[in-house]
Enzyme design. Structure first.
Site, PDB file in Angstrom:
ATOM      1  N   ASP A 197     -33.898 -89.946  16.750  1.00 25.44           N
ATOM      2  CA  ASP A 197     -35.008 -90.982  16.674  1.00 25.44           C
ATOM      3  C   ASP A 197     -36.077 -90.270  15.854  1.00 25.44           C
ATOM      4  O   ASP A 197     -37.059 -89.641  16.580  1.00 25.44           O
ATOM      5  CB  ASP A 197     -35.408 -91.339  18.086  1.00 25.44           C
ATOM      6  CG  ASP A 197     -36.321 -92.388  18.227  1.00 25.44           C
ATOM      7  OD1 ASP A 197     -36.811 -93.028  17.155  1.00 25.44           O
ATOM      8  OD2 ASP A 197     -37.229 -92.688  19.413  1.00 25.44           O
ATOM      9  N   GLU A 249     -30.945 -92.124  21.012  1.00 27.20           N
ATOM     10  CA  GLU A 249     -31.020 -93.113  20.368  1.00 27.20           C
ATOM     11  C   GLU A 249     -29.503 -93.699  20.065  1.00 27.20           C
ATOM     12  O   GLU A 249     -29.378 -94.967  19.711  1.00 27.20           O
ATOM     13  CB  GLU A 249     -31.597 -92.808  19.030  1.00 27.20           C
ATOM     14  CG  GLU A 249     -31.857 -94.314  18.143  1.00 27.20           C
ATOM     15  CD  GLU A 249     -32.631 -94.039  16.774  1.00 27.20           C
ATOM     16  OE1 GLU A 249     -33.187 -95.179  16.212  1.00 27.20           O
ATOM     17  OE2 GLU A 249     -32.741 -92.966  16.428  1.00 27.20           O
ATOM     18  N   LYS A 281     -27.523 -89.926  16.591  1.00 27.69           N
ATOM     19  CA  LYS A 281     -28.303 -90.746  15.846  1.00 27.69           C
ATOM     20  C   LYS A 281     -29.849 -90.132  16.471  1.00 27.69           C
ATOM     21  O   LYS A 281     -30.074 -90.549  17.511  1.00 27.69           O
ATOM     22  CB  LYS A 281     -28.265 -91.979  16.010  1.00 27.69           C
ATOM     23  CG  LYS A 281     -29.147 -92.867  15.078  1.00 27.69           C
ATOM     24  CD  LYS A 281     -28.920 -94.394  15.182  1.00 27.69           C
ATOM     25  CE  LYS A 281     -29.690 -95.048  14.226  1.00 27.69           C
ATOM     26  NZ  LYS A 281     -31.097 -94.921  14.135  1.00 27.69           N
TER      27      LYS A 281
END
Length: 313
Positions: free
Chosen positions: A25, A164, A23
Site C-alpha cells: 500500500d 493490501e 501488494k
C-alpha cells in the site's frame, strides 16, 4: 520509462508458471542510478527524488541500474498510505529531511529493468528476478521482498495480516513498460479507492475552511459518476492543503454525469475534476455512494486518466 501495470485478477492464478508477491500500500516509483546519482520517478514521470532523501544511498550501491518498486511508510509494522501521504508531495529538502527522521519510508524493489547499461526489459521475469536477488539490496531503507509459490495461501495470509493484497506474475513475462498486462494480476483486499475530486463544501459555521469533498469514479463513458461526500480525515492541515490545491480550478457547475443529492450539493464549490485522492470506505451502498468514506491523502502519483484506464481495463 513508465512502469508496467497489473490487471485486476478474476481469480488467483495457480500453477508452476506463476509466482506471487505482497501488494504494498504505497507509491509506485522507478529508481534510476547513473554516474553516482539517483533519480526517483513517480508513475506519472514526476521527479520525486527530493521527497525521499533516505533513499539517496541507493546511488552508492551500483554504478548503473534501474529498479521498479514501491515506496511504503510503515505504521505499527504495516504499510499505511495515510502515513505515506505526508511524504509524497514534499518539495522542500529541509522538510523532507525532517520527515525522513520522524516518518521514514522503505523502498520495496521488486523488479530490475537495467543493469550496467544493459536493458533487461525484454528478458523474462524469472531472469530479471535472479539478477535482482544477486544484487543483495538489503538495508533499513530498501529491500527486495520475497516471492511465493502458493498464491492462495499468500492471499489468505495477507488478509489475516491486514495487508493490501497480492500481485501474481507470470515467470516468462517480459517487462511491458507503460502497459497494463494480464501477465501481472493484482488481487486486493482492502476497500480503498482512488477517486477524483469534483467539489467541496465548507465546514459547518465557516465559509472557507474545508469540511468535505465531493468525489467521483469513472462512469464508463469518459465522465465521472458521483460517489459521495467525504469529510472524515480532512481536519487540520490535510483539508487546508487540499483546499489550496483546488482553489485555482473552480467551475460553475457540477462535473459529475450523475445527480448529486441536494443535501450533498448544498453550499458546494465545484471544481474541475483534476485532483485524485485516496479514500477508504465500507464499500458502496444501494445508491452507489461510498459507505462511511474517509480521506487518506492525495494521489500525486495518479492522474484522472489513470482512473479511466483502470476502469476500462
Amino acid at each position: 520509462m513508465q512502469p508496467m501495470l497489473a490487471s485486476v485478477a478474476d481469480g488467483i492464478p495457480s500453477g508452476p508458471e506463476w509466482v506471487h508477491e505482497v501488494k504494498w500500500d504505497g507509491m509506485r516509483v522507478l529508481a534510476d542510478v547513473r554516474d553516482g546519482r539517483l533519480v526517483l520517478s513517480s508513475r506519472t514521470g514526476r521527479d520525486v527524488s527530493v521527497s525521499f532523501p533516505e533513499l539517496q544511498g541507493l546511488a552508492e550501491t551500483y554504478d548503473d541500474l534501474l529498479l521498479d518498486g514501491e515506496v511504503v511508510a510503515l505504521d505499527g509494522g504495516l504499510p499505511s498510505f495515510a502515513a505515506l501521504a505526508e511524504r509524497m508531495h514534499v518539495s522542500s529538502p529541509r522538510r523532507a529531511a525532517r520527515l525522513a527522521s520522524t516518518r521514514p519510508v522503505t523502498f520495496m524493489a521488486f523488479d530490475l529493468l537495467r543493469l550496467f547499461g544493459s536493458d533487461l526489459t525484454g528478458q523474462p521475469w524469472s531472469s530479471r528476478r535472479e539478477l535482482l536477488e544477486r544484487l543483495e539490496l538489503d538495508s533499513s531503507a530498501w529491500q527486495v521482498p520475497p516471492v511465493y509459490e502458493d498464491g492462495a495461501e499468500l492471499y489468505e495470509a495477507t488478509r489475516d495480516q491486514g495487508l493490501e493484497g497480492i500481485v501474481s506474475k507470470r515467470r516468462s513475462s517480459p517487462y511491458a513498460a507503460g502497459r497494463r498486462s494480464a501477465d501481472w494480476r493484482k488481487s486486493p483486499h482492502r476497500a480503498t479507492l482512488s477517486v477524483v475530486v469534483g467539489g467541496w463544501r465548507p465546514e459547518t459555521g465557516t465559509t472557507n475552511r474545508m469540511g468535505a469533498v465531493l468525489v467521483g469514479t469513472p462512469d464508463g463513458r469518459g465522465g465521472w459518476a458521483y460517489a459521495g461526500r467525504v469529510g472524515a480525515g480532512l481536519a487540520g492541515t490535510a483539508g487546508a492543503r487540499l483546499g489550496a490545491l483546488l482553489a485555482s480550478s473552480r467551475r460553475d457547475r457540477s462535473p459529475f454525469s450523475t445527480d448529486v443529492p441536494r443535501e450533498d450539493a448544498a453550499g458546494a464549490t465545484w471544481v474541475e475534476p483534476r485532483v485524485v485522492v485516496e479514500v477508504q470506505s465500507l464499500g458502496r451502498g444501494s445508491t452507489g455512494k461510498l459507505r462511511q468514506p474517509a480521506y487518506l491523502g492525495l494521489r500525486t502519483d495518479l492522474t484522472p486518466d489513470d482512473l479511466h484506464e483502470v476502469s476500462d481495463g
